[in-house]
Design an enzyme around this catalytic site. Structure first.
Site, PDB file in Angstrom:
ATOM      1  N   GLY A 147      62.452   6.132  45.079  1.00 19.48           N
ATOM      2  CA  GLY A 147      63.818   7.076  44.722  1.00 19.48           C
ATOM      3  C   GLY A 147      65.200   6.135  45.474  1.00 19.48           C
ATOM      4  O   GLY A 147      65.922   6.172  46.451  1.00 19.48           O
TER       5      GLY A 147
ATOM      6  N   GLU B  93      62.890   6.173  39.908  1.00 22.77           N
ATOM      7  CA  GLU B  93      64.121   6.986  39.976  1.00 22.77           C
ATOM      8  C   GLU B  93      63.639   8.130  39.132  1.00 22.77           C
ATOM      9  O   GLU B  93      63.117   8.033  37.556  1.00 22.77           O
ATOM     10  CB  GLU B  93      65.768   6.668  39.726  1.00 22.77           C
ATOM     11  CG  GLU B  93      65.752   7.748  40.308  1.00 22.77           C
ATOM     12  CD  GLU B  93      66.821   8.464  41.269  1.00 22.77           C
ATOM     13  OE1 GLU B  93      66.618   8.217  42.446  1.00 22.77           O
ATOM     14  OE2 GLU B  93      66.379   9.907  41.221  1.00 22.77           O
TER      15      GLU B  93
ATOM     16  N   ASN C 276      58.370  10.041  38.116  1.00 22.86           N
ATOM     17  CA  ASN C 276      57.888  10.595  39.547  1.00 22.86           C
ATOM     18  C   ASN C 276      56.647   9.771  40.215  1.00 22.86           C
ATOM     19  O   ASN C 276      55.757   9.438  39.935  1.00 22.86           O
ATOM     20  CB  ASN C 276      56.921  11.415  39.477  1.00 22.86           C
ATOM     21  CG  ASN C 276      56.318  12.226  40.648  1.00 22.86           C
ATOM     22  OD1 ASN C 276      56.352  11.836  41.430  1.00 22.86           O
ATOM     23  ND2 ASN C 276      56.675  13.765  40.194  1.00 22.86           N
TER      24      ASN C 276
ATOM     25  N   LEU D  93      65.037   5.072  51.200  1.00 22.80           N
ATOM     26  CA  LEU D  93      65.777   4.979  51.645  1.00 22.80           C
ATOM     27  C   LEU D  93      66.767   6.258  51.088  1.00 22.80           C
ATOM     28  O   LEU D  93      66.774   6.964  50.490  1.00 22.80           O
ATOM     29  CB  LEU D  93      66.779   4.233  51.820  1.00 22.80           C
ATOM     30  CG  LEU D  93      66.680   2.894  51.365  1.00 22.80           C
ATOM     31  CD1 LEU D  93      65.093   1.847  52.014  1.00 22.80           C
ATOM     32  CD2 LEU D  93      67.369   1.756  51.365  1.00 22.80           C
TER      33      LEU D  93
ATOM     34  N   ASP E 147      64.819  12.528  50.281  1.00 24.93           N
ATOM     35  CA  ASP E 147      65.146  14.166  50.103  1.00 24.93           C
ATOM     36  C   ASP E 147      64.131  14.834  51.300  1.00 24.93           C
ATOM     37  O   ASP E 147      63.351  14.791  51.429  1.00 24.93           O
ATOM     38  CB  ASP E 147      64.372  14.565  48.638  1.00 24.93           C
ATOM     39  CG  ASP E 147      65.074  16.015  48.667  1.00 24.93           C
ATOM     40  OD1 ASP E 147      65.796  16.567  49.377  1.00 24.93           O
ATOM     41  OD2 ASP E 147      65.109  16.509  47.427  1.00 24.93           O
TER      42      ASP E 147
ATOM     43  N   THR F 182      73.137   1.031  50.378  1.00 27.10           N
ATOM     44  CA  THR F 182      72.663   1.745  49.163  1.00 27.10           C
ATOM     45  C   THR F 182      74.333   2.792  49.416  1.00 27.10           C
ATOM     46  O   THR F 182      75.087   3.096  50.751  1.00 27.10           O
ATOM     47  CB  THR F 182      71.787   2.605  50.010  1.00 27.10           C
ATOM     48  OG1 THR F 182      71.748   3.299  50.798  1.00 27.10           O
ATOM     49  CG2 THR F 182      70.280   2.259  49.331  1.00 27.10           C
TER      50      THR F 182
END
Lengths: 431, 252
Positions: B73, B96, B129, B149, B152, B227
């Site tokens: 992600g 991602e 995914n 990091l 969700d 980030t």
């Protein structure tokens, strides 16, 4: 991974049918057929139909049975399916001794080789384990058991579940072309965290797996069949692919009429005579394909296609025992609404498999009256002896559609997707 | 070409892609069926596409050199870019799910490679995914670091199974990580931070790093600073919650 064709229509609930299943006792004491919610067992030793005993009363299953199997010692039998119930039977008394309720529909199940644990998988990819408290007593009263979760594939339907021959590993195959080999823990209640390997190579859903025994390796070699119309041979310790056998072109040779370049999915696999031969059932093939499995050279090759004279007999499930020269086949479907049939099953047997005969020259279909158990067995397992052959073609087609609806990823056109988004339930709630 | 110069998605001053043209939804459903290409197995990952300067040909590449860091992600790629110069000899990949965001990171890496010749050749990104396809990318024990990091949070209990750190998925991460490999997690959501820490603590194949080890690890410092999401939290003077654990071998 190739793109799947754009799905034209929404799936029709009516086509959600289950194929007929067959399982043979490891010492050939009995044979079981599941069709729809109906479980039928025939005692081959006593040569009589078995009546099942379940204190919760009939019907034993309230929806289609999706998986049946015997334990490798032959004392246990399990049946489970869409009614979210797993039933564990004693094969001695044919009483249901354990009843396990699942949260989701059950898609696969297996019994550990030592007979102490039963594992089953649900449609969300979670695998559960039931501890049988050290063994079974065929005459004990019905006990309701709870299962604990063991491991999970991330939201993928598990299509097949098997223990390695030595019981050290639990192997699970899913519709995301994945086969996972997990160390089966000594205390399964603590969950299974250690993944031995992933067997990756199939390019479509994996439909069935089976083990081939080998003296040099106690856990056995794994073979798998898939929607990509291949059968593959694996080393489960490393997860490496040893050989791939294309079976799609073999089917084409037989019926060249209605081929549109679509894959013929492998639907069932069965190892015969300690694994020198592997019988394979394929969609739209009225017969079976026999493969030779040469473990010293790690190869898998087609020996022969054995076709069945009735063009309507397309096996949905295969089974054999370790001792016998017979291969049992069944074709059928849980229900066919448009034709007004409740459930259909047709059983056939092939003979001529010997231990040292890997050429399979003598393999042939046994006449109905020469089947072990004869017409009495057929009456029990099929629910009748004569039927309209044509119906089975429709049944095979329904099974094929149901399988692709269940296991193939749907892809929608943009308009279709927008339409589906508009009719989403959670959206409606918010407004 | 004139058109290229006038391309508004590329910043004129830095030559980097501009984030405002790659806006995407903040969330994506990891449970839905994916229809993007996925490598069938780790051996099918084409290194020459990801790292063209280091691997001119995928067939003749050194098979011992493999991706070692995975940023799961990766978002807009801030961490990857900081790690690239910190560990210039290590191959790393960002994963991602959101298509547009992946495109942005791709463009960003390409632009950085052009602006800094010889640098940023060891990082790449792929749209995938990672909750479903980790084993398709990495062999057993291939990775030495995995980063999660600001994932969700999925607050609703019904959606907890969509969380990227969960007891079952940790089994797969433990498979991809070598013994001694480190898993880094950080979030600004206290509830999620607690959840991730508990999952890791309860997993028999992971143990927490000591505070000295955390102090000595250069990657830990990047968690909150590198980030885009971390910088946003710092700007708002928000709190962060991190959990850093080591992969250990199974008890016999």
């Amino acid at each position: 991974m190739e793109e799947t064709p754009v799905d034209e229509g929404d799936t029709n609930k009516d086509v959600e049918v289950a194929p007929a299943l067959i399982a043979l006792h490891p010492s050939e004491n009995s044979v079981a057929v599941a069709v729809g919610s109906d479980l039928r067992v025939f005692d081959l030793v006593g040569n009589c139909a078995v009546s099942l005993v379940d204190e919760s009363g009939p019907p034993y299953h309230k929806d289609s049975i999706r998986t049946i199997c015997y334990g490798s010692k032959g004392q246990l039998f399990i049946s489970a399916g869409d009614d979210k119930t797993v039933k564990i039977w004693s094969t001695e008394s044919w009483r249901c001794i354990y009843n396990v309720v699942s949260e989701k529909r059950v898609s696969a199940a297996a019994i550990s080789p030592n007979g102490l644990h039963v594992c089953f998988a649900d449609k969300f990819g979670v695998i559960w384990v039931v501890d049988l408290d050290g063994g079974v007593d065929g005459n004990q009263p019905l006990v309701n058991k709870k299962a604990v979760s063991l491991l999970s594939h991330y939201c993928s339907i598990i299509t097949s579940l098997k223990f390695s021959l030595d019981g050290r590993f639990l192997v699970s195959a899913d519709r995301d072309f994945k086969i996972r080999v997990t160390m089966f823990p000594t205390k399964p209640v603590n969950e299974a965290h250690e993944i031995q390997s992933f067997c990756l190579g199939h390019t479509d859903f994996v439909s069935c797996i089976a083990f081939v025994s080998n003296l040099q390796c106690s856990h056995g070699f794994l073979i798998s069949g898939s929607g990509d119309s291949t059968v593959r041979l694996w080393d489960i310790l490393s997860g490496s692919l040893l050989d791939t056998c294309e079976i799609g072109d073999k089917v084409e040779l037989l019926d060249s009429k209605e081929r549109e370049g679509c894959h013929s999915a492998v639907t069932s696999l069965c190892t015969i005579a300690d694994g020198a031969l592997v019988a394979v059932a394929v969609q739209s093939l009225h017969g079976i394909i026999l493969l030779n499995c040469d473990l010293s050279n790690h190869t898998l090759s087609v020996v022969k296609v054995v076709s069945i004279s009735e063009e309507t007999f397309i096996p949905t499930s295969l089974s054999t025992s370790c001792s016998t020269g017979y291969l049992w086949m069944v074709t059928g479907v849980s229900s066919l609404h448009n034709l007004g049939h409740s459930s259909l099953a047709h059983v056939k047997v092939m003979s001529g498999f010997n231990k040292d005969n890997s050429t399979a020259n003598d393999v042939s279909v046994v006449e109905d009256d020469a089947i072990p158990g004869g017409t009495k067995l057929l009456e029990k397992l099929q629910g009748g002896i004569t039927f309209d052959e044509k119906v089975f073609l429709a049944a095979a087609e329904a099974v094929k559609t149901a399988m692709s609806n269940l296991l193939t990823k749907k892809q929608y056109s943009i308009e279709k997707r927008d339409f589906r988004k508009r009719t989403r339930n959670d959206r409606k709630l918010k407004q | 070409m004139l058109e290229n110069e006038a391309n508004p998605t590329i910043s004129k001053s830095t030559g980097l892609p501009r984030k405002r043209f790659y806006r995407a939804r903040a969330h994506s459903n990891p449970l839905s069926d994916s229809h993007f290409p996925i490598p069938i197995s780790p051996s099918e990952v084409d290194y020459s596409l990801h790292y063209p300067q280091l691997f001119p040909s995928n067939d003749q590449r050194d098979k011992n050199k493999k991706i070692e860091f995975a940023d799961i992600g990766c978002g807009f790629g801030g961490l990857l870019i900081s790690l690239s110069t910190l560990f210039p000899e290590t191959l790393m990949i960002g994963m991602e799910l959101r298509d547009k965001v992946t495109e942005y990171v791709k463009e960003r890496i390409l632009a950085l490679r052009v602006a800094n010749p010889g640098q940023y050749q060891n990082i790449s990104v792929d749209r995938t995914n990672s909750m479903k396809y980790i084993p398709n990318y990495f062999e057993k024990a291939q990775l030495s670091k995995m980063f999660f990091l600001f994932p969700d949070p999925h607050f609703k209990e019904k959606n907890h199974r969509r969380r990227v750190i969960s007891p079952y998925l940790l089994d797969e991460y433990a498979y991809a990580l070598r013994v001694g490999g480190i898993i880094y997690t950080i979030t600004d959501v206290e509830e999620l931070g607690e959840w991730m820490k508990t999952c890791l603590e309860n997993h028999p194949l992971f143990e927490a790093l000591t505070s000295e080890e955390l102090e000595a690890d250069p990657a830990v410092k990047l968690l909150s600073s590198a980030t885009e999401e971390g910088q946003k939290v710092a700007r708002n003077e928000g709190q962060t919650f991190q959990a850093v654990f080591r992969r250990i071998s199974a008890a016999p």
